[in-house]
Enzyme design. Structure first.
Site, short mmCIF file in Angstrom:
data_model
loop_
_atom_site.label_atom_id
_atom_site.label_comp_id
_atom_site.label_asym_id
_atom_site.label_seq_id
_atom_site.Cartn_x
_atom_site.Cartn_y
_atom_site.Cartn_z
N TYR A 129 49.84 44.36 36.00
CA TYR A 129 48.10 43.48 35.19
C TYR A 129 47.01 43.12 36.07
O TYR A 129 47.49 42.26 36.54
CB TYR A 129 48.58 42.83 34.52
CG TYR A 129 47.62 41.82 33.05
CD1 TYR A 129 47.78 43.28 32.62
CD2 TYR A 129 47.31 40.88 33.65
CE1 TYR A 129 46.88 42.59 31.52
CE2 TYR A 129 45.88 40.27 32.63
CZ TYR A 129 45.91 41.85 31.44
OH TYR A 129 45.02 41.29 30.71
N TRP B 262 42.56 42.63 35.98
CA TRP B 262 40.94 43.16 35.79
C TRP B 262 40.55 43.74 37.57
O TRP B 262 39.66 44.04 37.37
CB TRP B 262 40.09 41.59 35.30
CG TRP B 262 40.35 41.28 34.03
CD1 TRP B 262 41.15 41.02 33.40
CD2 TRP B 262 39.27 41.49 33.16
NE1 TRP B 262 40.99 40.96 31.74
CE2 TRP B 262 39.37 41.09 32.24
CE3 TRP B 262 37.34 41.52 33.44
CZ2 TRP B 262 38.94 41.35 30.84
CZ3 TRP B 262 36.78 41.23 32.24
CH2 TRP B 262 37.56 41.05 31.11
N1 LIG Z 1 46.75 29.50 30.88
C1 LIG Z 1 46.71 30.23 30.96
N2 LIG Z 1 46.56 31.45 31.80
C2 LIG Z 1 46.05 32.95 31.56
C3 LIG Z 1 44.60 32.69 30.25
C4 LIG Z 1 44.80 31.79 29.77
O1 LIG Z 1 43.82 31.37 28.64
N3 LIG Z 1 45.23 30.46 29.53
N4 LIG Z 1 43.96 33.76 30.43
C5 LIG Z 1 44.92 34.77 30.28
C6 LIG Z 1 44.05 36.24 30.56
S1 LIG Z 1 42.89 36.16 29.04
C7 LIG Z 1 43.93 37.24 31.45
S2 LIG Z 1 42.92 38.54 31.10
C8 LIG Z 1 44.55 36.85 32.73
C9 LIG Z 1 44.15 37.51 33.76
O2 LIG Z 1 45.01 37.51 35.39
P1 LIG Z 1 44.43 38.52 36.33
O3 LIG Z 1 43.36 39.66 35.53
O4 LIG Z 1 45.68 38.65 37.19
O5 LIG Z 1 43.23 37.38 36.98
P2 LIG Z 1 41.97 37.55 38.47
O6 LIG Z 1 41.31 36.65 38.94
O7 LIG Z 1 40.44 38.70 37.54
O8 LIG Z 1 42.71 39.19 39.11
C10 LIG Z 1 42.19 40.08 39.68
C11 LIG Z 1 42.99 40.28 41.08
O9 LIG Z 1 42.30 41.33 41.59
C12 LIG Z 1 41.70 41.39 43.25
N5 LIG Z 1 40.86 42.23 43.53
C13 LIG Z 1 38.98 42.65 42.86
N6 LIG Z 1 38.83 44.01 43.37
C14 LIG Z 1 39.76 44.69 43.14
C15 LIG Z 1 39.93 45.61 44.37
O10 LIG Z 1 39.31 46.52 44.08
N7 LIG Z 1 41.24 46.53 44.76
C16 LIG Z 1 42.09 45.61 44.68
N8 LIG Z 1 43.30 45.96 45.16
N9 LIG Z 1 42.14 43.90 44.12
C17 LIG Z 1 40.88 43.68 43.65
C18 LIG Z 1 40.46 39.98 43.11
O11 LIG Z 1 40.95 39.30 44.47
C19 LIG Z 1 42.11 39.35 42.05
O12 LIG Z 1 42.75 38.08 43.30
O13 LIG Z 1 44.87 35.73 33.02
C20 LIG Z 1 45.52 35.02 31.46
N10 LIG Z 1 46.55 33.62 32.45
N1 LIG Z 2 33.07 33.07 32.52
C1 LIG Z 2 34.60 33.23 32.35
N2 LIG Z 2 35.04 34.47 30.87
C2 LIG Z 2 35.74 34.91 30.60
C3 LIG Z 2 36.72 35.06 31.22
C4 LIG Z 2 36.09 34.63 31.96
O1 LIG Z 2 37.60 34.32 33.13
N3 LIG Z 2 35.06 33.77 32.96
N4 LIG Z 2 37.95 35.70 31.11
C5 LIG Z 2 37.60 36.98 29.81
C6 LIG Z 2 39.08 37.27 29.19
S1 LIG Z 2 40.46 38.08 30.27
C7 LIG Z 2 38.98 37.15 28.37
S2 LIG Z 2 40.46 37.47 27.60
C8 LIG Z 2 38.37 36.20 27.42
C9 LIG Z 2 39.46 35.26 26.35
O2 LIG Z 2 38.28 34.92 25.48
P1 LIG Z 2 39.25 33.30 24.08
O3 LIG Z 2 40.40 34.04 24.16
O4 LIG Z 2 38.59 33.42 22.64
O5 LIG Z 2 38.77 32.29 25.79
P2 LIG Z 2 39.10 31.25 25.52
O6 LIG Z 2 38.32 30.34 26.50
O7 LIG Z 2 40.77 31.36 26.06
O8 LIG Z 2 39.47 30.18 24.46
C10 LIG Z 2 38.04 29.32 23.48
C11 LIG Z 2 37.98 28.44 22.84
O9 LIG Z 2 39.53 28.75 22.29
C12 LIG Z 2 39.45 27.46 21.40
N5 LIG Z 2 41.25 27.22 21.54
C13 LIG Z 2 42.12 26.63 22.22
N6 LIG Z 2 42.82 26.85 21.24
C14 LIG Z 2 42.68 27.06 20.18
C15 LIG Z 2 43.00 26.60 18.87
O10 LIG Z 2 44.65 26.72 18.52
N7 LIG Z 2 42.94 26.24 18.01
C16 LIG Z 2 41.17 26.32 17.61
N8 LIG Z 2 40.41 26.04 16.99
N9 LIG Z 2 40.76 26.63 19.25
C17 LIG Z 2 41.07 26.85 20.05
C18 LIG Z 2 39.44 26.17 23.29
O11 LIG Z 2 38.77 24.93 22.85
C19 LIG Z 2 38.55 27.78 23.84
O12 LIG Z 2 36.94 26.61 24.48
O13 LIG Z 2 37.14 35.13 27.94
C20 LIG Z 2 36.48 36.45 28.68
N10 LIG Z 2 35.46 35.80 29.41
MO LIG Z 3 41.83 38.39 28.94
#
Ligand SMILES: Nc1nc2c(c(=O)[nH]1)N[C@H]1C(S)=C(S)[C@@H](COP(=O)(O)OP(=O)(O)OC[C@H]3O[C@@H](n4cnc5c(=O)[nH]c(N)nc54)[C@H](O)[C@@H]3O)O[C@H]1N2
Ligand SMILES: Nc1nc2c(c(=O)[nH]1)N[C@H]1C(S)=C(S)[C@@H](COP(=O)(O)OP(=O)(O)OC[C@H]3O[C@@H](n4cnc5c(=O)[nH]c(N)nc54)[C@H](O)[C@@H]3O)O[C@H]1N2
Ligand SMILES: [Mo]
Length: 752
Positions: free
Chosen positions: A110, A112
């Site tokens: 998994y 990005w």
């Molecule tokens: N506590 C907490 N944890 C969370 C979340 C949260 O809200 N709270 N959010 C979750 C969510 S929604 C998501 S989507 C995940 C994201 O988690 P990930 O998608 O695993 O996070 P990234 O840091 O985007 O990891 C991408 C990796 O790919 C590498 N990379 C970039 N380009 C390339 C390439 O061309 N080839 C290869 N082989 N590697 C490459 C980058 O260096 C990086 O290490 O995290 C989750 N974790």
């Molecule tokens: N700059 C930047 N943008 C991103 C990403 C990133 O890594 N960097 N990651 C991307 C990815 S993979 C994803 S999946 C999306 C995630 O998008 P979301 O999941 O919507 O984003 P979060 O920032 O985890 O949460 C949004 C807000 O929800 C509020 N919140 C948290 N828990 C609760 C709750 O229980 N109740 C209520 N009412 N509010 C709550 C927090 O204050 C937070 O600021 O963002 C994307 N956008």
């Molecule tokens: Mo995500």
């Protein structure tokens, strides 16, 4: 020289001089280029690049495969030539498949990675490994796992919801009141999976505000709605939105504000839900007073909000974060239920939708078009786990987990292959993951940089970044295909993921099947051809590939009119049924009820989470930790760049804390603190912020996992990675999604 590139956070020009990337500018077609582009300037050609293939010493020296993982993550590496590393990895893949079968390989991978369509690391891995007999894969995403599983039972598949729900234009024109659970944090809309050209969320929100739409931000954090939107703030305790929504529903029902006609003609199960709402079925009426006890929002405010929602054209929306918590299915089911009770579903600018502050494509008006993907073939094992159950998989082979009406028995994993993701960023309870991660015989990783996941591997292949190869950025939610030019030669000895797997395929006798005889450039042209055929079916014509490369971009023609989502269903539910079992919106689901899950019964309910303010676990750990997305990076990507590092204090991630909670603990602005609970502890720097609930702290994700003693059971994490604290349980037996936002902690001044 100037080149154009595309990232998951926008399109840019990069200037290269003497082989060095010097500057990055937003592309003129983007109305609001994201500052995240600046991370490329020093982040790409950084000293943390993996220069050559590397193999971990302890893995090389240990002959017993069962003991090879012992020092993983706390060891040194030896650089080896490409051919040798390739042979070693190929031989180990062969051995594991021969001895343990393909279901002993975990290739979920998994993550990005980058925005290109061909150089999509995970697709390349899957294409390769399927030719060897497949592997255990992962289902759903960390982003929206609970939503992806609950919504098809209730209303429609997630892909339909996220692409067809109302646009900002529609909301600006028709809506009067937007009630946003989790607010609309524009910070997150910098980013969109698969890339984004025109950032429209900021302008979209602005347009709605200027047209007089009123916003209510229901969130523990005031800043989740920009101040200029002029909205109202209801400070709800984390993880308790369902109680608040039930309080609203109670008022709608009690004051005859629910649209009983719509509930009868377009929904099923309102009677069962109503019996729960009034307390007839469980003896507890879900009154605003009841809700106040749980969510902390005053009953009078709940009542007045319910009345306003019924009196106006109202759109109910929730951030994705709400479902990234234990019982995360429930807030989404309740959003649909509230909208159904208001009876406005299918009217322009009304009803429900999700994630308008989650990614930049949500609410964009563009025509949706599915560009061709790299074909991954078929996974012969047909085996997959819910994505966030990885530590369970590694720790508990033989256990059976429940998932969406099925039972999945976890196989024993001997080899992990990861390309394009960072589990030491994304997974919860990292100390538990460390124990799990040391169990397999072998971990192979493709990475550009020495990220934690590379450091916790055995064989590491250096991958190129998007700037070191040609690709096409084209996503189903964006109107452009955008050429990603090669701006730099592959750095050091890096190779593309395709090239890495091509060499492995050659060593394992499947090169011809893997490449089909095409070069990388021929693959791009081939995929373009496949998209051209799809375009023809959709009624428009793509230019020839060469012409696209010359122009550097192509915009698909707009549709004359964007249909109102669920408008047909509203007009005639018999002729345009929903893809649910009943064809209607299901406020009671026979199917879900039939699964007989205590943690996800047949209608939306309030269920006590394991941890919350005012509830379980709160005595020992008085603060609720939220872990939203970081403003200065995409997850953990380019955290080593200046753009990200400049936002830190002494190299530590910054945690928001209420001045009162800080004062009680002798903590000040800039203090270094230790955040801890029963699962782990990390350090962070404090920024004081009075605009949030007093007992909430906010530490964004993305700081690289940096344990003081790698592998020790509860080592202090030094950079501020919040996932050493978060809870690793499934949302419920239904979706088994991640529960990151269900997390209580204590914070103390760090005097180490
Ligand atoms: N506590 C907490 N944890 C969370 C979340 C949260 O809200 N709270 N959010 C979750 C969510 S929604 C998501 S989507 C995940 C994201 O988690 P990930 O998608 O695993 O996070 P990234 O840091 O985007 O990891 C991408 C990796 O790919 C590498 N990379 C970039 N380009 C390339 C390439 O061309 N080839 C290869 N082989 N590697 C490459 C980058 O260096 C990086 O290490 O995290 C989750 N974790
Ligand atoms: N700059 C930047 N943008 C991103 C990403 C990133 O890594 N960097 N990651 C991307 C990815 S993979 C994803 S999946 C999306 C995630 O998008 P979301 O999941 O919507 O984003 P979060 O920032 O985890 O949460 C949004 C807000 O929800 C509020 N919140 C948290 N828990 C609760 C709750 O229980 N109740 C209520 N009412 N509010 C709550 C927090 O204050 C937070 O600021 O963002 C994307 N956008
Ligand atoms: Mo995500």
């Amino acid at each position: 020289m100037r080149y154009q590139t595309a990232t998951q956070w926008g399109v840019y020009y990069v200037e290269v001089e003497d082989g060095r990337l010097r500057t990055v500018h937003g592309h003129p077609l983007d109305p609001q280029p994201s500052a995240l582009g600046q991370a490329l300037v020093d982040g790409v050609q950084h000293r943390l690049r993996i220069q050559r293939p590397a193999v971990r010493r302890g893995w090389l020296n240990q002959r017993d495969p069962g003991k090879r993982g012992d020092k993983r993550g706390d060891d040194t590496f030896v650089e080896v030539p490409w051919d040798e590393a390739t042979q070693m990895a190929a031989a180990e893949l062969r051995r594991v498949i021969d001895e343990h079968g393909n279901t002993s390989i975990f290739g979920g991978s998994y993550g990005w990675a980058s925005a290109g369509r061909f150089h999509h690391a995970q697709s390349q891995l899957h294409r390769f490994i399927n030719l060897l007999g497949g592997c255990v894969r992962a289902m759903n995403s960390y982003s929206t796992a609970a939503a992806q599983v609950i919504l098809p039972h209730v209303v429609a598949p997630w892909s339909q919801v996220e692409l067809q729900q109302p646009s900002w234009q529609e909301l600006a024109t028709h809506c009067q009141l937007v009630v946003a659970f989790g607010g609309l944090p524009l910070r997150n809309t910098q980013v969109a999976y698969g890339g984004i050209t025109e950032h429209q969320s900021g302008p979209g929100l602005r347009m709605a505000v200027d047209s007089g739409v009123q916003f209510v931000n229901v969130s523990p954090v005031r800043g989740d709605l920009p101040a200029w939107a002029g909205g109202e703030w209801l400070a709800c305790r984390p993880g308790t939105d369902v109680a608040l929504m039930l309080g609203i529903a109670y008022v709608l029902a009690a004051e005859d504000l629910a649209d009983v006609h719509f509930l009868r003609s377009h929904c099923v199960g309102y009677e069962q839900f109503r019996a729960y709402l009034t307390g007839q079925s469980d003896g507890v009426a879900k009154t605003p007073q009841w809700a106040q006890q749980i969510c902390g929002v005053a009953a009078a405010e709940i009542e007045s909000l319910a009345r306003r929602m019924a009196a106006q054209r109202t759109f109910v929306t929730a951030a994705w974060s709400l479902q990234r918590a234990q019982h995360g299915e429930q807030p989404y089911w309740m959003v649909v239920t509230l909208a159904a009770m208001l009876g406005q579903v299918g009217l322009p600018g009304a009803g429900f939708g999700f994630g308008y502050g989650a990614e930049g494509f949500v609410g964009s008006p563009w025509r949706r078009f599915h560009w061709a993907n790299l074909s991954k073939g078929r996974n012969p094992t047909g085996f997959a786990i819910p994505v966030a159950r990885i530590a369970d998989l590694l720790l508990n082979p033989g256990d059976t987990i429940r998932y969406n009406g099925e039972e999945i028995t976890l196989p024993e994993i001997h080899l992990i292959y990861w390309a394009g993701g960072n589990p030491f960023h994304h997974h919860q309870d990292l100390n538990r993951l460390v124990r799990a991660w040391r169990k397999p015989d072998t971990v192979i990783v493709n990475e550009p940089w020495w990220t934690p996941t590379a450091q916790w591997a055995d064989i590491v292949f250096p991958a190129t970044t998007a700037l070191e190869r040609r690709d096409i950025c084209a996503s189903s939610h964006d109107p452009y295909a955008f050429l990603m030019e090669q701006a730099l030669p592959p750095q050091h000895e890096a190779r593309s993921d395709h090239e890495i797997f091509k060499r492995l395929a050659a060593a394992l006798g499947v090169e011809k099947e893997f490449t089909e005889g095409r070069s990388e450039e021929q693959w791009l042209a081939h995929m373009w051809q496949a998209s051209a055929a799809q375009a023809q079916r959709a009624g428009f014509e793509l230019p020839a590939y060469d012409e696209f490369v010359r122009e550097g971009m192509y915009k698909i023609p707009d549709l004359d009119e964007r249909p109102v989502w669920l408008g047909n269903f509203r007009q005639d539910p018999a002729a345009h049924p929903l893809p649910t079992p009943s064809g209607r919106i299901e406020l009671f689901s026979d199917r879900i009820a039939g699964f007989d899950y205590a943690d996800c019964p047949g209608h939306p309910v309030w269920l006590e989470p394991r941890e919350r303010l005012g509830g379980a676990g709160n005595g020992q750990f008085p603060l609720h930790l939220l872990t939203p997305q970081p403003e200065k990076r995409l997850h953990s990507q380019l955290d080593h760049s200046r753009h990200s590092q400049d936002s830190k204090v002494e190299g530590k991630e910054v945690m928001l804390m209420h001045p009162q909670a800080a004062a009680q603990r002798g903590i000040e602005e800039g203090s270094i603190v230790r955040i801890h609970n029963s699962r782990g502890a990390c350090l962070a720097a404090v920024r004081l912020d009075g605009d949030m609930l007093e007992d909430v702290v906010v530490l964004p994700t993305g700081a690289w996992f940096n344990p003081a003693q790698p592998g020790a059971a509860d080592s202090l994490e030094l950079n501020g990675n919040p996932n050493v604290l978060t809870l690793d349980v499934g949302t419920s037996s239904l979706a088994q999604g991640p529960s990151a936002n269900t997390c209580l902690v204590q914070v103390e001044l760090y005097e180490g």
